[in-house]
Motif scaffolding. Structure first.
Motif, mmCIF file in Angstrom:
data_model
loop_
_atom_site.group_PDB
_atom_site.id
_atom_site.type_symbol
_atom_site.label_atom_id
_atom_site.label_comp_id
_atom_site.label_asym_id
_atom_site.label_seq_id
_atom_site.Cartn_x
_atom_site.Cartn_y
_atom_site.Cartn_z
ATOM 1 N N ARG A 49 0.851 -1.183 0.000
ATOM 2 C CA ARG A 49 0.000 0.000 0.000
ATOM 3 C C ARG A 49 0.889 1.235 0.000
ATOM 4 N NH1 ARG A 49 -3.988 -2.418 4.457
ATOM 5 N NH2 ARG A 49 -5.488 -3.341 3.035
ATOM 6 N N GLY A 50 0.340 2.339 -0.444
ATOM 7 C CA GLY A 50 1.126 3.563 -0.435
ATOM 8 C C GLY A 50 0.382 4.691 -1.109
ATOM 9 N N THR A 51 1.078 5.772 -1.305
ATOM 10 C CA THR A 51 0.498 6.977 -1.892
ATOM 11 C C THR A 51 0.100 6.728 -3.342
ATOM 12 O OG1 THR A 51 1.956 8.279 -0.479
ATOM 13 C CG2 THR A 51 0.911 9.434 -2.304
ATOM 14 N N PRO A 52 -1.137 7.084 -3.714
ATOM 15 C CA PRO A 52 -1.548 6.910 -5.108
ATOM 16 C C PRO A 52 -0.576 7.614 -6.054
ATOM 17 C CG PRO A 52 -3.438 7.454 -3.746
ATOM 18 C CD PRO A 52 -2.223 7.621 -2.878
ATOM 19 N N GLY A 53 -0.268 6.919 -7.151
ATOM 20 C CA GLY A 53 0.659 7.471 -8.137
ATOM 21 C C GLY A 53 2.084 6.986 -7.972
ATOM 22 N N THR A 54 2.433 6.504 -6.774
ATOM 23 C CA THR A 54 3.772 5.961 -6.574
ATOM 24 C C THR A 54 3.815 4.528 -7.082
ATOM 25 O OG1 THR A 54 3.286 5.200 -4.323
ATOM 26 C CG2 THR A 54 4.186 7.437 -4.559
ATOM 27 N N LYS A 55 5.025 4.025 -7.302
ATOM 28 C CA LYS A 55 5.168 2.684 -7.873
ATOM 29 C C LYS A 55 5.870 1.741 -6.913
ATOM 30 C CE LYS A 55 5.237 4.378 -12.594
ATOM 31 N NZ LYS A 55 5.977 4.519 -13.847
ATOM 32 N N ILE A 56 5.593 0.454 -7.094
ATOM 33 C CA ILE A 56 6.280 -0.605 -6.366
ATOM 34 C C ILE A 56 6.619 -1.703 -7.372
ATOM 35 C CG2 ILE A 56 4.110 -1.736 -5.695
ATOM 36 C CD1 ILE A 56 5.569 -2.611 -3.089
ATOM 37 N N ILE A 57 7.778 -2.306 -7.182
ATOM 38 C CA ILE A 57 8.198 -3.398 -8.065
ATOM 39 C C ILE A 57 8.045 -4.711 -7.322
ATOM 40 C CG2 ILE A 57 10.104 -4.414 -9.363
ATOM 41 C CD1 ILE A 57 11.222 -1.536 -9.638
ATOM 42 N N LEU A 58 7.219 -5.599 -7.889
ATOM 43 C CA LEU A 58 7.027 -6.933 -7.338
ATOM 44 C C LEU A 58 7.848 -7.912 -8.168
ATOM 45 C CD1 LEU A 58 3.116 -7.042 -7.000
ATOM 46 C CD2 LEU A 58 4.767 -6.013 -5.450
ATOM 47 N N THR A 59 8.592 -8.773 -7.490
ATOM 48 C CA THR A 59 9.270 -9.861 -8.189
ATOM 49 C C THR A 59 8.356 -11.075 -8.079
ATOM 50 O OG1 THR A 59 11.413 -8.919 -7.627
ATOM 51 C CG2 THR A 59 11.385 -11.216 -8.377
ATOM 52 N N VAL A 60 8.054 -11.658 -9.231
ATOM 53 C CA VAL A 60 6.996 -12.676 -9.325
ATOM 54 C C VAL A 60 7.535 -13.952 -9.963
ATOM 55 C CG1 VAL A 60 4.750 -13.184 -10.392
ATOM 56 C CG2 VAL A 60 5.234 -10.883 -9.542
ATOM 57 N N ARG A 61 7.061 -15.081 -9.450
ATOM 58 C CA ARG A 61 7.261 -16.377 -10.109
ATOM 59 C C ARG A 61 5.881 -16.867 -10.523
ATOM 60 N NH1 ARG A 61 12.243 -19.139 -9.366
ATOM 61 N NH2 ARG A 61 13.623 -18.045 -7.940
ATOM 62 N N ARG A 62 5.736 -17.113 -11.811
ATOM 63 C CA ARG A 62 4.457 -17.579 -12.338
ATOM 64 C C ARG A 62 4.607 -19.040 -12.720
ATOM 65 N NH1 ARG A 62 2.287 -13.426 -16.116
ATOM 66 N NH2 ARG A 62 1.565 -12.608 -14.121
ATOM 67 N N GLY A 63 3.742 -19.887 -12.148
ATOM 68 C CA GLY A 63 3.807 -21.298 -12.490
ATOM 69 C C GLY A 63 4.651 -22.120 -11.531
ATOM 70 N N GLY A 64 4.991 -21.556 -10.368
ATOM 71 C CA GLY A 64 5.719 -22.332 -9.360
ATOM 72 C C GLY A 64 7.144 -21.859 -9.141
#
Length: 198
Positions: A49-64
């Motif tokens: 969560r955070g201030t609208p308009g700011t960005k966050i980078i998620l590192t994701v594994r898709r499929g396990g």
């Protein structure tokens, strides 16, 4: 949390996560480069969560866990979830999409049914109820929505305890508001919680 990683049950339509392409069962391993294994779920949610308009980078594994991780940049926003939307299909079918089960779901569903009946009229052949990627929500709304499509007095969901006096059953109330017309329910792996009850 699953294996100390954040598992996406289902991104809600028209939210920053959905717009960024997040999918059911994605595993989030890092938030802005910091491993989520060092955070509780509550801490991770607070960090996302955070201030609208700011960005966050998620590192994701898709499929396990065996898949290559990739980064997804999400632009934060104020989220207004419209629980139900509807449209006409082939001039005689009402397509109803339930995105989540919150306090507005039943009133929005009732409104959609009224509007569909008014717009399509006697040509109305049936309904498509789309619960795909619906992460669920409030139990009372799941019971209420189920009641919309069932005769009164049908068991919707129940809990069984070792002690019989603690058993609970939730029955449909009010009766079928569709007049017995056919219903197709669409689900997928992202249909969870209250969606599964319906």
């Amino acid at each position: 949390m699953e294996n100390k990683l954040i598992k996406v049950i289902s991104p809600i339509d028209d939210t920053p996560a959905a717009r960024a392409g997040m999918q059911p069962n994605d595993l989030i391993t890092h938030l802005d480069g910091k491993p989520v294994t060092e955070l509780t779920l509550s801490e991770a949610v607070d960090k996302m969560r955070g201030t609208p308009g700011t960005k966050i980078i998620l590192t994701v594994r898709r499929g396990g866990l065996a898949t290559e991780p990739f980064d997804v940049t999400i632009k934060r926003d104020i989220i207004h979830v419209r629980a139900v939307r509807w449209e006409t299909k082939d001039d005689d079918v009402a397509y109803i999409r339930i995105k989540t089960f919150n306090e507005q779901t039943q009133p929005n569903l009732d409104k959609a049914l009224r509007e569909a009946d008014k717009k399509i009229g006697r040509k109305l052949k049936g309904y498509i109820l789309d619960l795909r990627n619906n992460p669920g929500g409030l139990l009372d709304q799941a019971i209420s929505v189920s009641s919309t499509f069932l005769p009164a007095g049908r068991e919707i969901v129940s809990t069984r305890s070792r002690r019989e006096e603690e058993n609970q059953a939730y029955l449909s109330r009010g009766g079928d508001k569709t007049g017995g017309k056919p219903i197709v329910v669409l689900i997928n792996g992202g249909s969870a919680s209250a969606s599964e009850i319906v």
